[in-house]
Write a protein that holds these residues in place. Structure first.
Motif, mmCIF file in Angstrom:
data_model
loop_
_atom_site.group_PDB
_atom_site.id
_atom_site.type_symbol
_atom_site.label_atom_id
_atom_site.label_comp_id
_atom_site.label_asym_id
_atom_site.label_seq_id
_atom_site.Cartn_x
_atom_site.Cartn_y
_atom_site.Cartn_z
ATOM 1 N N GLN A 81 0.773 -1.057 0.161
ATOM 2 C CA GLN A 81 -0.064 0.057 0.051
ATOM 3 C C GLN A 81 0.890 1.178 0.127
ATOM 4 O OE1 GLN A 81 -3.500 -0.092 2.560
ATOM 5 N NE2 GLN A 81 -3.468 -2.228 2.762
ATOM 6 N N ARG A 133 -0.375 4.548 1.603
ATOM 7 C CA ARG A 133 -0.989 4.421 2.986
ATOM 8 C C ARG A 133 -0.208 4.979 3.946
ATOM 9 N NH1 ARG A 133 -6.266 2.934 3.848
ATOM 10 N NH2 ARG A 133 -5.941 0.889 2.577
ATOM 11 N N ASP A 154 0.887 5.880 7.706
ATOM 12 C CA ASP A 154 1.339 4.977 8.789
ATOM 13 C C ASP A 154 0.217 5.042 10.027
ATOM 14 O OD1 ASP A 154 3.517 3.819 7.672
ATOM 15 O OD2 ASP A 154 4.775 5.412 8.377
ATOM 16 N N ARG A 208 -6.109 -1.118 10.759
ATOM 17 C CA ARG A 208 -4.653 -1.681 10.177
ATOM 18 C C ARG A 208 -4.615 -3.022 10.283
ATOM 19 N NH1 ARG A 208 -4.247 3.812 10.044
ATOM 20 N NH2 ARG A 208 -3.405 4.763 8.613
ATOM 21 N N PRO A 235 -6.482 -6.564 7.650
ATOM 22 C CA PRO A 235 -6.297 -6.366 6.054
ATOM 23 C C PRO A 235 -7.264 -7.148 5.417
ATOM 24 C CG PRO A 235 -4.641 -8.114 6.999
ATOM 25 C CD PRO A 235 -5.397 -7.222 8.120
ATOM 26 N N PHE A 245 -7.947 -2.256 3.844
ATOM 27 C CA PHE A 245 -8.172 -2.580 5.266
ATOM 28 C C PHE A 245 -9.556 -2.209 5.441
ATOM 29 C CE2 PHE A 245 -3.472 -0.595 6.001
ATOM 30 C CZ PHE A 245 -3.301 -1.678 6.417
#
Lengths: 992, 238, 111
Positions: free
Chosen positions: A5, A8, A10, A17, A20, A33
């Motif tokens: 990803q 994406r 963090d 998260r 998945p 997610f």
């Protein structure tokens, strides 16, 4: 292998998260997610190109973060569950999701159809009307198939939908539409006050913009406040939270339509669960808190993947934790749009430039933008965008006109907000123009509705919360609920800083309507060619006619036209929004009423017995009736029916006639009442006797026929035809309640209470004697023709009528329907030694045609009693419904079509219903038409085909030779006109 | 066209030889009644919905003679101890319930007796009301459990929330496309709500389909075999 | 649309069917309307009421059947609560907005 990803973040966002989800797009595996939409998951994986446009096959990306998405349309799922034109921005990601891009061949990146883009000068507005005019034969064979292949969006699977759908009703004091800040505040206030509240939210998450902005409410982060509000609502007993539920229409009387996507977020619905549920919600009050949709800006190349709404970019960063671009230009005509620069920069994007066409704005914004290192182009514009399949740069023009190319992969735009007001207009109100926010806002409202927040044009968070709270509190008060609504939530009143920035003519490849590929040039062309009203503009250019119904495009298109016309926007107006505001699957509208269950099926008490005896059933209205009972070895249905008819004429048959309507008429005025509804008299009918009667409609035509039997001085039972049972009941209640409310008469439908069998044939009496034994005397003396008796037999009450539809010695025997199955079995057992045969509706029809009895084919709503040979029944001594109008010259004209019989001159000739009657040698033209065949049958008794017909001056033509011409079946049969009674015209048999 | 003679089962005068009726053929046998729903009994695994046919009830429509509603109420009070409540509500006394289904019209429900119940009621109300036996005309299902309102909401366009449809309330309305008479029965012993639904007999199969489709998400499992089946081929009208 | 049936309460439109102008019902039909119920036990030959001649009534009947009022605005129409209590209702409403002003049992309105 799955892609990482790449885009994406963090941290940040509301996705989980730890959960998945794997999915596929165009066959390639990706990961997202829980909490993602398909669009956010694609962006998280750096996928920007998701589709090709409708007409020019231009590459298109993700523009919005909500259901208003015009570009990111995909085909979802595979096989029979494939659903075209799903908006990636509104598709909730699930594990195993599979989606495909649409309108491209052979692939999304290389699309042969993109050659259409080179033909753009030909494919302008109105091109269908101009280009494909001739030769006319080419339209169906060449042009249309070619256009349909090249243009268009997704294709349906063409397979039966394997999922189920259902409808449901809901009731509440207050319906809140939208669970953003205003909606949550409204629901809280009303719910706390004790109201029954339904809160509908189209999204799978409740909170609306609170989930997408970095504001604070009551001192908490907005999303956290929303979560607390939802948690509190869930504890309130009167509150129902309905996520994934879009309210699509407002109807009279506080009724709303909504579609709940129960299982769309699952690969396959859970067992027993529907895919979608259609709600009909009756609400005493409603609060529309549906928010607003950000308006695109119109500039050259504004459709390139990587050009996105500013508010959507904030949704991706703040709600989904996805950075939709790393080098960003912000094009905004509003102060609100600047927020995107700050939010994206906060999460690591480099802001290359902020371009604001307005010459001046709040210095604080500019200062903040400068600190990010962004270039400020006040009074600037975007002159073009670059990148074959996605944005790689923009050409910006400063106020002085100097252009410069900036390397960016994301351009966000903000042109102001259009309130989501469609539901306010469904009952006819028109929107009003607001100069303050440069948009249409709700004008009139449906009764009981109020509007709060952005849907009302209130674009500051603090004010939206206050409005929502007040609307919820007032709704509860209006419903008489006095509980404490609590305090309004508090938030800042930051101004959105909206100003008009309308498209102007001249820009090339500047798209007004992304989904239908309508450009500035198309609108200008419509103006030049005179299609200037917004309604004509819509139809000429297809502006706003795509699946997004112009949610993004309409106002820009209308403003452009207003500019060309030199008139203010409100004067040019806007097109009317109609329900549904979101697409609703036909399956959801049908619910469980599919296939065999499209309408209810009614079964008689004798159904199982008939099925055991090998009946073939036929639909008669909602009823299933035995049509015939095929015996082994019979070649076809005609052989079967012929045998059944012979059984009745020569031995005895039984037929389930329970479907005939039965109406219980009681009261001292019952007889006089029937005098008024039948053309013939009934008040003089002796107890224990039945009489055939005809009812007319008020306009003098025949409504229905049947028998009525007098069971007691104040008690009749009226029978109706199967088809007209409900209609006659309605008519009689009308007569009793509206026409003669003083009459002491009581009506009850008892059709369902009794199972009734016809027992017909020369051995009918012997069968009944065997069946009933000492319980009843069925001799001709005790029960003559048209007699009626009630007695008990085998522990049940029996009604026995000596009636004959077949012309034979015949009875109808009725028992309470719970005993209908047993009666049928008893009749067959008792009659076995007489050769009893069950017969179906087809034989019943043949028997009545042979006897000249009229049925539905003749009582067709166009015939008078006189036409059917029943004029002699019409009493001259009393008045009755339909009498006055039955006497009109047109209804007593001797030239009318009247009932006769027909037989082919050639005994082998075959007649068919619907054939028209012509004189010998006359051409088959309307002018020569003399009438038509209403009913035809092979008569086993005569050994030839016979028919009933309606013939001009029919009775005067007895003995004439005519032709029955059936142009559909290609037959032309010489016939002789005869009296309609073919069997036993003297009535010897039925009096036996 | 085949000759009749080739058709099995055809009886022709002069050729057939009718025998004599077997003594007392069926005449004195008592007839077996078939309940409208075939004695339906079903339940979801967790008891959220329980369905049971109420068999053998006496049912009748009762309509007051013109202007005799007051006298009718008085006779019911005196003879059966039943206080007739106005409007769409259920009035009960002992084994008798009168469900208000229209102006001066009731659906009378007796705990048993079938058609004899109607006959007795007609005698009680002679001259005051028209009584028509409907004991065979309807099937009555008792639906109960915590999911009962959610299931009914899928077809019944009436607000059944306890604040709008209290114990003893009644409605003549629809379930899907099928007409019903619906009333709140006494709550179950465990305090769960119960409803009685009266459905015209011929619609029993269609109602049953709607009910099981609507209750599928609660896992309603089929009970004993239905009464009148739907077996047999159906030909479409030409 | 919802109609507040005087007996059943507020009900969805699907339970009702519409007939037409309430004022025209029975117009010109002898014996119809206030105080003119059929006499108990009258035989078929009973007089149908004053002015019973069909010819005299044909005009009024034709008007009632074919020329019913359908105004844009306030209108009193007959509705049948077919899927409910089977009452005929006289519903006064605005045909432009569907706002309902009054609902009464037709039987009582006719008195």
């Amino acid at each position: 292998m799955r892609d990482v990803q790449s885009h994406r973040l963090d941290a940040a966002g509301l996705v989980d998260r730890a959960r998945p989800l794997g999915f596929r797009f165009d066959g390639r595996a990706y990961e997202g997610f829980l909490g993602d939409t398909l669009a956010s998951a694609l962006l998280a994986n750096g996928v920007r190109l998701v589709g090709r446009s409708f007409k020019y096959h231009r590459p298109r990306g993700i523009v919005t973060a909500g259901p208003e998405e015009p570009n990111a349309l995909v085909a979802l799922r595979e096989g029979a569950r494939r659903e075209p034109n799903s908006k990636a921005t509104a598709v909730e990601l699930f594990d195993g999701l599979s989606a495909r891009s649409q309108n491209r061949w052979p692939s999304l990146a290389f699309d042969a159809g993109a050659v259409n883009g080179l033909l753009a000068p030909l494919l302008v507005a109105g091109f269908y009307y101009k280009t494909f005019k001739w030769p006319s034969g080419f339209w169906e064979r060449v042009y249309e198939p070619a256009i349909r292949r090249a243009a268009g969006l997704g294709r349906s699977s063409g397979l039966p939908d394997p999922d189920s759908y259902e409808g449901a009703y809901a009731f509440c004091d207050l319906l809140v539409i939208g669970a953003g800040p205003a909606g949550l505040a409204a629901a809280l206030a009303a719910g706390r006050a004790g109201a029954r509240v339904i809160l509908c939210e189209e999204d799978f998450a409740l909170g609306g913009r609170l989930l997408c902005e970095r504001d604070a409410v009551d001192g908490r982060p907005a999303a956290a406040w929303a979560a607390r509000a939802v948690a509190e609502l869930a504890t309130l007993p009167g509150v129902t939270l309905m996520a994934r539920t879009a309210v699509f229409g407002a109807y009279d009387g506080g009724t709303f339509g909504a579609v709940e996507k129960v299982s769309d977020h699952l690969a396959v619905p859970d067992p027993g669960r529907p895919r979608q549920r259609l709600w009909r919600i009756a609400a005493r009050r409603s609060v529309l808190a549906a928010g607003a949709i950000e308006r695109p800006l119109v500039f050259p190349g504004n459709d390139r993947p990587g050009v996105m709404m500013a508010a959507a970019s904030r949704s991706y960063v703040n709600r989904f934790g996805v950075l939709p671009g790393r080098r960003v230009a912000v094009l905004t005509a509003t102060d609100d749009g600047w927020r995107a620069a700050f939010d994206l920069a906060e999460r690591g994007a480099r802001i290359e430039a902020v371009i604001d066409p307005r010459p001046a704005g709040p210095p604080a914004l500019e200062e903040r933008a400068r600190r990010l290192g962004a270039r400020l182009l006040r009074g600037g514009r975007v002159a073009g965008t670059h990148g074959r399949l996605g944005l790689t740069g923009v050409t910006v023009a400063a106020a002085g006109g100097r252009t410069e190319r900036l390397p960016v992969d994301l351009l966000v735009m903000s042109g102001g907000y259009n309130p989501n007001l469609a539901l306010t207009t469904h009952l006819g109100a028109r929107p009003a123009w607001s100069e303050e926010i440069a948009a249409f806002v709700p004008g009139g409202l449906p009764p009981g509705m109020s509007v709060a927040g952005a849907a009302r044009g209130t674009l500051s968070l603090g004010a939206a919360l206050r409005e929502g709270h007040a609307a919820g509190r007032e709704a509860a008060e209006a419903c008489g609920l006095g509980g404490c609504a609590g305090e309004a939530p508090r938030a800042d009143d930051e101004a959105a800083g909206l100003a008009a920035s309308w498209p102007v003519a001249g820009a090339r490849k500047a798209f007004v309507d992304f989904q239908h590929d309508v450009t500035v040039a198309d609108v200008a062309l419509a103006h030049r060619e005179g299609f200037r009203s917004v309604e004509l503009l819509k139809r000429y250019t297809t502006l706003g006619m795509a699946t997004d119904q112009g949610k993004l495009s309409n106002l820009n298109g209308h403003a452009l036209m207003a500019g060309l016309l030199g008139r203010p926007i409100p004067e040019v107006g806007t097109t009317a929004a109609r329900a549904p505001t979101v697409p609703v699957a036909i399956g959801a509208l049908a619910g469980h009423a599919r296939g065999r269950h499209f309408k209810p099926t009614r079964l008689t008490a004798g159904h199982a017995l008939a099925a055991e005896r090998g009946a073939t059933f036929v639909e008669a209205g909602q009823w299933l009736r035995p049509q015939w009972f095929a015996a082994p070895g019979e070649a076809d249905w005609l052989a079967t029916v012929t045998r059944e008819v012979r059984a009745v004429r020569e031995a005895v048959g039984i037929c389930d006639v329970s479907t005939l309507g039965k109406i219980d008429v009681q009261g001292p005025d019952a007889g006089a009442f029937l005098d008024r509804v039948y053309v013939n008299g009934f008040s003089g009918l002796p107890v224990g006797r039945a009489r055939y009667g005809v009812m007319l409609r008020e306009d003098g035509f025949v409504l229905d026929d049947g028998t009525a039997a007098r069971l007691a001085p104040d008690h009749f039972v009226v029978s109706t035809t199967t088809a007209n049972a409900a209609r006659v009941m309605k008519h009689l209640t009308y007569c009793a309640q509206v026409l003669w409310p003083e009459a002491d008469v009581q009506l009850a439908s008892v059709t369902e209470a009794w199972a009734q069998y016809a027992v017909a044939g020369p051995r009918a009496r012997r069968l009944l004697e065997a069946l009933l034994g000492a319980a009843a005397d069925v001799s001709d003396a005790a029960l003559p023709f048209m007699g009626a008796r009630e007695f008990e037999w085998a522990g049940v009450p029996v009604r026995l009528f000596r009636l004959s539809f077949s012309g034979e010695l015949a009875y109808e025997i009725a028992v309470p329907a719970a005993y209908g199955d047993a009666l049928g079995r008893a009749l067959l057992a008792a009659g076995a030694f007489l050769g009893v045969a069950p017969y179906g509706s087809e034989a019943l029809g043949v028997l009545r045609i042979e006897k000249g009895h009229v049925a539905g084919n003749e009582i067709s709503g166009t015939t008078t009693a006189g036409d059917l040979g029943l004029g002699r029944l019409m009493s001259r001594k009393k008045d009755f419904v339909g009498r006055a109008l039955a006497g009109r010259p047109g209804l007593v004209d001797p030239d009318r079509l009247r009932l006769v019989g027909l037989r082919p001159l050639d005994p082998a000739g075959r007649l068919s219903g619907g054939a028209h009657l012509l004189a010998p040698g006359a051409a088959a033209t309307t002018a020569n038409d003399l009438g038509y065949v209403t009913s035809a049958a092979f008569s086993p008794s005569l050994g030839r085909w016979i028919a009933l017909a309606l013939l001009r001056r029919g009775p005067e033509r007895i003995g004439e030779h005519l032709r029955a011409v059936d142009l559909l079946r290609g037959t032309d049969v010489p016939v002789e006109v005869c009296p309609p009674v073919f069997v036993d015209p003297e009535g010897v048999r039925l009096h036996a | 066209m085949p000759e009749a003679a080739s058709m099995p089962g055809t009886s022709r005068p002069g050729t057939s030889r009718p025998g004599t009726p077997s003594p007392g053929a069926a005449a004195e046998a008592s007839l077996r009644p078939v309940p409208a729903f075939g004695g339906l009994a079903a339940s979801s695994p967790d008891g959220r919905l329980v369905v049971r046919e109420r068999e053998g009830l006496g049912l009748a429509t009762v309509t007051a003679r013109r202007g005799r509603g007051g006298d009718l109420a008085e006779v019911l009070r005196a003879s059966r101890g039943l206080v007739l409540r106005p409007g769409p509500t259920v009035s009960r006394a002992g084994d008798l319930a009168l469900v208000g289904t229209g102006p001066e019209t009731w659906f009378a429900v007796g705990a048993g007796g079938g058609w004899r119940f109607s006959r007795a009621l007609a005698a009680t109300l002679a001259g005051l009301a028209a009584v028509a036996d409907q004991s065979s005309g309807y099937g009555v299902l008792r639906l109960s459990g915590p999911a009962v309102r959610a299931v009914l909401a899928k077809g019944v366009p009436v607000d059944l929330h306890p604040s709008a449809f209290a114990a003893g309330d009644a409605a003549v309305t629809l379930a899907g496309h099928v007409g019903i008479v619906l009333w709140r029965a006494e709550d179950r012993a465990d305090g769960e709500e119960a409803f009685d639904v009266a459905v015209f007999r011929s619609y029993a199969e269609s109602f049953r389909h709607w009910l099981f489709a609507s209750a599928a998400e609660f896992g309603l499992a089929d009970g004993p075999a239905p009464g009148p089946g739907t077996a047999g081929a159906v030909s479409r009208p030409a | 649309m919802r109609i507040a049936c005087p007996f059943c309460g507020s009900r969805d439109l699907r339970e009702f069917s519409f007939l037409g102008d309430a004022g025209a019902a029975g117009a010109g039909l002898p014996g119809a309307g206030p105080g003119a119920g059929p006499g108990a036990g009258a035989e078929a030959g009973a007089d149908a009421g004053p002015g019973a001649g069909p010819d005299a009534d044909a005009g009024a009947r034709a008007e009632a059947v074919y020329l019913r009022d359908n105004p844009a605005g306030r209108h009193r129409g007959l509705w049948y609560h077919e899927a409910g209590c089977r009452s005929w209702l006289a519903v006064t409403r605005d045909t432009r907005t569907h706002a309902i002003f009054a609902v009464e049992l037709a039987r009582e309105g006719a008195r």
